[in-house]
Scaffold this active site. Structure first.
Site, PDB file in Angstrom:
ATOM      1  CB  CYS A  11      -0.913  -0.013   1.227  1.00 36.12           C
ATOM      2  SG  CYS A  11      -1.761   1.552   1.504  1.00 36.12           S
ATOM      3  CG  ASN A  93     -12.512  11.364  -3.608  1.00 33.65           C
ATOM      4  OD1 ASN A  93     -13.570  11.989  -3.581  1.00 33.65           O
ATOM      5  ND2 ASN A  93     -11.382  11.898  -4.041  1.00 33.65           N
ATOM      6  CG  HIS A 106      -6.800   9.363   1.126  1.00 36.83           C
ATOM      7  ND1 HIS A 106      -6.913   8.096   0.601  1.00 36.83           N
ATOM      8  CD2 HIS A 106      -7.143  10.213   0.124  1.00 36.83           C
ATOM      9  CE1 HIS A 106      -7.292   8.166  -0.660  1.00 36.83           C
ATOM     10  NE2 HIS A 106      -7.451   9.440  -0.981  1.00 36.83           N
TER      11      HIS A 106
END
Ligand code: 5GP
Ligand code: ZN
Length: 120
Positions: A11, A93, A106
């Site tokens: 990630c 988002n 985030h």
């Protein structure tokens, strides 16, 4: 932060937290890491992420919500330290239709310009 954290090797944002990929640090504590977005969409554009891998808002649960609360405490501290008295927008988002490109939860802090009322 009481719960132990879990970071993933594959990630991007977990690797930024671990210092494997450089970033411009704004703030960090036990729970949160905050850094400048590489492609800013406003004069101030900061990403606030939990130091625990959570894919997106769709994966927030009672078990991991402490990490999310910690992010918002950090957002208030960052707004104060960055001098965002005139206001700021927080966006997260989640998923394909929302345009999420990095699958580590985030929160975008956007500020430094008068934002229009499109979408929100
Ligand atoms: P999303 O599109 O998933 O809501 O937001 C991901 C954000 O991460 C984008 O605004 C993008 O510019 C930012 N980003 C992607 N890769 C990097 C990177 O390596 N470093 C930094 N600082 N930001 C990144
Ligand atoms: Zn991650």
């Amino acid at each position: 932060m009481s719960a132990s954290n879990c970071l993933k090797d594959d990630c991007l944002f977990c690797r930024i937290i671990k210092g494997e990929i450089p970033s411009t640090l704004v703030y960090q504590d036990d729970c949160t890491y905050a850094f400048r977005d590489i492609n800013p969409q406003a004069p101030t554009h900061i990403l606030v992420i939990p130091k625990n891998h959570i894919d997106s808002c769709a994966d927030i649960s009672e078990e991991n919500s402490e990490w999310v609360a910690g992010c918002f405490v950090s957002i208030a501290k960052i707004a104060a330290s960055e001098g965002l008295e005139k206001g700021f927008r927080v966006i997260s988002n989640s998923g394909e239709d929302a345009g999420q490109t990095v699958k580590h939860l985030h929160f975008h802090i956007l500020a430094g310009t008068k934002m229009d009322e499109g979408l929100i």
